[in-house]
Scaffold this motif. Structure first.
Motif, PDB file in Angstrom:
ATOM      1  N   ASN A  27      -6.811   0.691 -11.132  1.00 30.58           N
ATOM      2  CA  ASN A  27      -5.734   0.236 -10.241  1.00 30.58           C
ATOM      3  C   ASN A  27      -4.357   0.568 -10.797  1.00 30.58           C
ATOM      4  OD1 ASN A  27      -7.199  -0.774  -8.103  1.00 30.58           O
ATOM      5  ND2 ASN A  27      -7.302  -2.849  -8.945  1.00 30.58           N
ATOM      6  N   GLU A  28      -4.170   0.395 -12.093  1.00 30.13           N
ATOM      7  CA  GLU A  28      -2.866   0.661 -12.711  1.00 30.13           C
ATOM      8  C   GLU A  28      -2.474   2.132 -12.555  1.00 30.13           C
ATOM      9  OE1 GLU A  28      -3.186  -0.777 -16.743  1.00 30.13           O
ATOM     10  OE2 GLU A  28      -3.440  -2.860 -16.066  1.00 30.13           O
ATOM     11  N   ILE A  29      -3.416   3.031 -12.728  1.00 28.10           N
ATOM     12  CA  ILE A  29      -3.141   4.470 -12.598  1.00 28.10           C
ATOM     13  C   ILE A  29      -3.021   4.853 -11.125  1.00 28.10           C
ATOM     14  CG2 ILE A  29      -4.065   6.775 -13.054  1.00 28.10           C
ATOM     15  CD1 ILE A  29      -5.471   5.366 -15.539  1.00 28.10           C
ATOM     16  N   TYR A  30      -3.930   4.364 -10.305  1.00 29.27           N
ATOM     17  CA  TYR A  30      -3.967   4.642  -8.862  1.00 29.27           C
ATOM     18  C   TYR A  30      -2.638   4.282  -8.201  1.00 29.27           C
ATOM     19  CZ  TYR A  30      -5.850   4.084  -4.049  1.00 29.27           C
ATOM     20  OH  TYR A  30      -6.105   4.155  -2.692  1.00 29.27           O
ATOM     21  N   ALA A  31      -2.071   3.144  -8.574  1.00 28.32           N
ATOM     22  CA  ALA A  31      -0.824   2.656  -7.960  1.00 28.32           C
ATOM     23  C   ALA A  31       0.347   3.610  -8.191  1.00 28.32           C
ATOM     24  CB  ALA A  31      -0.489   1.271  -8.497  1.00 28.32           C
ATOM     25  N   LYS A  32       0.320   4.393  -9.259  1.00 30.52           N
ATOM     26  CA  LYS A  32       1.402   5.344  -9.544  1.00 30.52           C
ATOM     27  C   LYS A  32       1.398   6.529  -8.571  1.00 30.52           C
ATOM     28  CE  LYS A  32       0.304   6.262 -13.807  1.00 30.52           C
ATOM     29  NZ  LYS A  32       0.284   6.767 -15.188  1.00 30.52           N
ATOM     30  N   TYR A  33       0.272   6.809  -7.958  1.00 30.16           N
ATOM     31  CA  TYR A  33       0.138   7.992  -7.121  1.00 30.16           C
ATOM     32  C   TYR A  33       0.349   7.728  -5.632  1.00 30.16           C
ATOM     33  CZ  TYR A  33      -1.437  10.793 -11.041  1.00 30.16           C
ATOM     34  OH  TYR A  33      -1.488  11.481 -12.223  1.00 30.16           O
ATOM     35  N   PHE A  34       0.009   6.542  -5.165  1.00 37.17           N
ATOM     36  CA  PHE A  34       0.074   6.267  -3.729  1.00 37.17           C
ATOM     37  C   PHE A  34       1.252   5.360  -3.411  1.00 37.17           C
ATOM     38  CE2 PHE A  34      -4.345   7.386  -4.541  1.00 37.17           C
ATOM     39  CZ  PHE A  34      -4.554   8.341  -3.563  1.00 37.17           C
ATOM     40  N   PRO A  35       2.248   5.902  -2.668  1.00 36.71           N
ATOM     41  CA  PRO A  35       3.428   5.098  -2.329  1.00 36.71           C
ATOM     42  C   PRO A  35       3.088   3.992  -1.325  1.00 36.71           C
ATOM     43  CG  PRO A  35       3.518   7.230  -1.233  1.00 36.71           C
ATOM     44  CD  PRO A  35       2.312   7.251  -2.120  1.00 36.71           C
ATOM     45  N   LEU A  36       3.983   3.023  -1.230  1.00 37.91           N
ATOM     46  CA  LEU A  36       3.794   1.930  -0.286  1.00 37.91           C
ATOM     47  C   LEU A  36       4.026   2.420   1.139  1.00 37.91           C
ATOM     48  CD1 LEU A  36       5.607  -0.925  -2.227  1.00 37.91           C
ATOM     49  CD2 LEU A  36       3.151  -0.517  -2.041  1.00 37.91           C
ATOM     50  N   PRO A  37       3.294   1.939   2.103  1.00 32.95           N
ATOM     51  CA  PRO A  37       2.114   1.109   1.945  1.00 32.95           C
ATOM     52  C   PRO A  37       0.937   1.952   1.448  1.00 32.95           C
ATOM     53  CG  PRO A  37       2.371   1.649   4.263  1.00 32.95           C
ATOM     54  CD  PRO A  37       3.551   2.256   3.533  1.00 32.95           C
ATOM     55  N   PRO A  38       0.176   1.393   0.501  1.00 33.70           N
ATOM     56  CA  PRO A  38      -0.966   2.162  -0.020  1.00 33.70           C
ATOM     57  C   PRO A  38      -2.038   2.329   1.060  1.00 33.70           C
ATOM     58  CG  PRO A  38      -1.021  -0.082  -0.847  1.00 33.70           C
ATOM     59  CD  PRO A  38       0.258   0.062  -0.076  1.00 33.70           C
ATOM     60  N   PRO A  39      -2.893   3.332   0.900  1.00 33.60           N
ATOM     61  CA  PRO A  39      -3.954   3.541   1.901  1.00 33.60           C
ATOM     62  C   PRO A  39      -4.984   2.409   1.883  1.00 33.60           C
ATOM     63  CG  PRO A  39      -4.209   5.058   0.042  1.00 33.60           C
ATOM     64  CD  PRO A  39      -2.932   4.309  -0.179  1.00 33.60           C
ATOM     65  N   LYS A  66      -2.291  19.071  -1.198  1.00 33.09           N
ATOM     66  CA  LYS A  66      -1.221  20.042  -0.985  1.00 33.09           C
ATOM     67  C   LYS A  66      -1.752  21.301  -0.319  1.00 33.09           C
ATOM     68  CE  LYS A  66       1.150  20.888  -4.678  1.00 33.09           C
ATOM     69  NZ  LYS A  66       1.683  21.505  -5.911  1.00 33.09           N
ATOM     70  N   SER A  67      -2.898  21.770  -0.777  1.00 30.06           N
ATOM     71  CA  SER A  67      -3.507  22.963  -0.211  1.00 30.06           C
ATOM     72  C   SER A  67      -3.873  22.763   1.265  1.00 30.06           C
ATOM     73  CB  SER A  67      -4.751  23.339  -1.010  1.00 30.06           C
ATOM     74  OG  SER A  67      -5.348  24.490  -0.502  1.00 30.06           O
ATOM     75  N   GLY A  68      -4.175  21.518   1.630  1.00 35.31           N
ATOM     76  CA  GLY A  68      -4.532  21.196   3.015  1.00 35.31           C
ATOM     77  C   GLY A  68      -3.357  20.783   3.872  1.00 35.31           C
ATOM     78  N   GLY A  69      -2.140  20.814   3.309  1.00 32.30           N
ATOM     79  CA  GLY A  69      -0.955  20.447   4.091  1.00 32.30           C
ATOM     80  C   GLY A  69      -0.678  18.958   4.127  1.00 32.30           C
ATOM     81  N   ALA A  70      -1.187  18.228   3.157  1.00 30.69           N
ATOM     82  CA  ALA A  70      -1.003  16.777   3.117  1.00 30.69           C
ATOM     83  C   ALA A  70      -0.403  16.381   1.764  1.00 30.69           C
ATOM     84  CB  ALA A  70      -2.336  16.065   3.342  1.00 30.69           C
ATOM     85  N   SER A  71      -0.260  15.089   1.547  1.00 29.10           N
ATOM     86  CA  SER A  71       0.261  14.563   0.282  1.00 29.10           C
ATOM     87  C   SER A  71      -0.302  13.161   0.081  1.00 29.10           C
ATOM     88  CB  SER A  71       1.788  14.517   0.315  1.00 29.10           C
ATOM     89  OG  SER A  71       2.223  13.565   1.275  1.00 29.10           O
ATOM     90  N   TYR A  72      -0.009  12.591  -1.079  1.00 31.57           N
ATOM     91  CA  TYR A  72      -0.466  11.218  -1.344  1.00 31.57           C
ATOM     92  C   TYR A  72       0.056  10.253  -0.278  1.00 31.57           C
ATOM     93  CZ  TYR A  72      -1.698  12.890  -6.036  1.00 31.57           C
ATOM     94  OH  TYR A  72      -2.239  13.574  -7.088  1.00 31.57           O
ATOM     95  N   SER A  73       1.272  10.465   0.199  1.00 34.22           N
ATOM     96  CA  SER A  73       1.858   9.540   1.181  1.00 34.22           C
ATOM     97  C   SER A  73       1.183   9.618   2.543  1.00 34.22           C
ATOM     98  CB  SER A  73       3.361   9.779   1.321  1.00 34.22           C
ATOM     99  OG  SER A  73       3.606  11.067   1.823  1.00 34.22           O
ATOM    100  N   SER A  74       0.445  10.705   2.816  1.00 37.42           N
ATOM    101  CA  SER A  74      -0.243  10.808   4.101  1.00 37.42           C
ATOM    102  C   SER A  74      -1.699  10.347   4.041  1.00 37.42           C
ATOM    103  CB  SER A  74      -0.158  12.242   4.635  1.00 37.42           C
ATOM    104  OG  SER A  74      -0.784  13.148   3.763  1.00 37.42           O
ATOM    105  N   VAL A  75      -2.149   9.909   2.864  1.00 43.14           N
ATOM    106  CA  VAL A  75      -3.520   9.419   2.727  1.00 43.14           C
ATOM    107  C   VAL A  75      -3.634   8.058   3.412  1.00 43.14           C
ATOM    108  CG1 VAL A  75      -5.299   8.658   1.091  1.00 43.14           C
ATOM    109  CG2 VAL A  75      -3.965  10.715   0.613  1.00 43.14           C
ATOM    110  N   VAL A  76      -4.626   7.928   4.287  1.00 43.47           N
ATOM    111  CA  VAL A  76      -4.816   6.679   5.029  1.00 43.47           C
ATOM    112  C   VAL A  76      -6.021   5.873   4.541  1.00 43.47           C
ATOM    113  CG1 VAL A  76      -3.644   7.498   7.107  1.00 43.47           C
ATOM    114  CG2 VAL A  76      -6.108   7.858   6.876  1.00 43.47           C
ATOM    115  N   LYS A  77      -6.963   6.527   3.829  1.00 43.57           N
ATOM    116  CA  LYS A  77      -8.167   5.816   3.364  1.00 43.57           C
ATOM    117  C   LYS A  77      -8.695   6.493   2.110  1.00 43.57           C
ATOM    118  CE  LYS A  77     -12.043   3.249   3.853  1.00 43.57           C
ATOM    119  NZ  LYS A  77     -12.627   3.233   2.542  1.00 43.57           N
ATOM    120  N   THR A  78      -9.049   5.698   1.126  1.00 40.83           N
ATOM    121  CA  THR A  78      -9.718   6.214  -0.066  1.00 40.83           C
ATOM    122  C   THR A  78     -11.005   5.422  -0.300  1.00 40.83           C
ATOM    123  OG1 THR A  78      -8.558   4.761  -1.606  1.00 40.83           O
ATOM    124  CG2 THR A  78      -7.565   6.918  -1.208  1.00 40.83           C
TER     125      THR A  78
END
Length: 188
Positions: free
Chosen positions: A152-164, A126-138
């Motif tokens: 995986n169970e927790i991670y999936a709650k944060y990254f919307p489809l399509p996941p990075p 958020k501070s960098g002007g992005a969000s979970y939905s704009s993440v392309v690689k983790t």
């Protein structure tokens, strides 16, 4: 890469792309990067105060690279930034499950650390002007790969489809004996 090579090989100083459009009788572009211009342009157009050489390649020029910092996430543990903005990307350093106010882990289990670090990552994004939905690689670093399913169970709650895109590794040790660390790249 080609523009950097051309600039380095021909000892060309930085130049403004607008100069190419206005003055160059011949300009070759490879993969969108201005890579070479006529010798007359080189002699007549360059000054020491020119803008960075135009290219789609990654730049380390300080006016193009910007550090991102927020008090809502734990401070970096060493000589690095929480994140860096460069070339319309946000590079988030490895994040741990530390509570920002205390600098201590939320608990000793991987589930709590994962939840906290993803909250921390969200604040940095958020501070960098992005969000979970704009993440392309983790990239996930685990102290124990047996925790893969729990994470995986927790991670999936944060990254919307399509996941990075993602890589996951078990490592010998993590800073402060963390159970998990995650870094990411987001598009801006």
């Amino acid at each position: 890469m080609v523009s950097w090579c051309a600039a380095k090989c021909f000892r060309l100083p930085a130049m403004d792309v607008g100069v190419i459009r206005r003055r160059a009788s011949f300009a070759a572009g490879i993969v969108g990067g201005a890579s070479m211009a006529g010798a007359a342009l080189c002699r007549s157009s360059f000054t020491k105060s020119s803008a960075p050489f135009a290219s789609l390649s990654i730049s380390t020029h300080t006016s193009i690279k910007e550090a991102v910092h927020t008090e809502k996430a734990p401070a970096a543990l060493g000589p690095y930034s929480q994140a860096i903005k460069a070339n319309n990307l946000l590079f988030v350093s490895g994040v741990l499950g530390l509570v920002p106010e205390t600098g201590k882990f939320i608990s000793d289990n991987v589930e709590d650390q994962t939840e906290q670090l993803l909250k921390n990552m969200g604040e940095i994004l958020k501070s960098g002007g992005a969000s979970y939905s704009s993440v392309v690689k983790t990239t996930i670093l685990l102290a124990d790969l047996k925790d893969f399913k729990k994470v995986n169970e927790i991670y999936a709650k944060y990254f919307p489809l399509p996941p990075p895109a993602r890589s996951t590794y078990q490592v010998a040790a993590l800073p402060l004996d963390a159970k998990i660390e995650i870094e990411c790249i987001a598009a801006l």
